[in-house]
Design a protein around this motif. Structure first.
Motif: not given
Length: 75
Positions: A1-5
């Motif tokens: 998963a791609v980190p939310r930032s």
């Protein structure tokens, strides 16, 4: 998963030389916000480092040994 930032970059606002009598200058700068998809964000600004009440002021800390301030607004 791609980190939310989010990444925020505020570019400098350059006023140039401003007269000491009746100072007035217009300038603009950009605030760039880049977020991963699906991230909601809000950009807010406070009164800055040297406010007098709610009046924003820029400081020139060493003018003839005294601090001087220039009031400004953000629109």
């Amino acid at each position: 998963a791609v980190p939310r930032s989010c990444n925020v970059v505020a570019l400098p606002m350059m006023f140039g030389t401003i007269a000491t009598r009746n100072p007035r200058a217009d300038a603009q700068a950009s605030v760039i916000v880049s977020c991963t998809p699906g991230v909601a964000f809000t950009v807010t600004m406070n009164d800055g480092l040297h406010p007098l009440g709610t009046q924003r002021r820029m400081e020139n800390p060493d003018v003839n040994g005294a601090r001087e301030y220039l009031t400004y607004e953000i629109y």
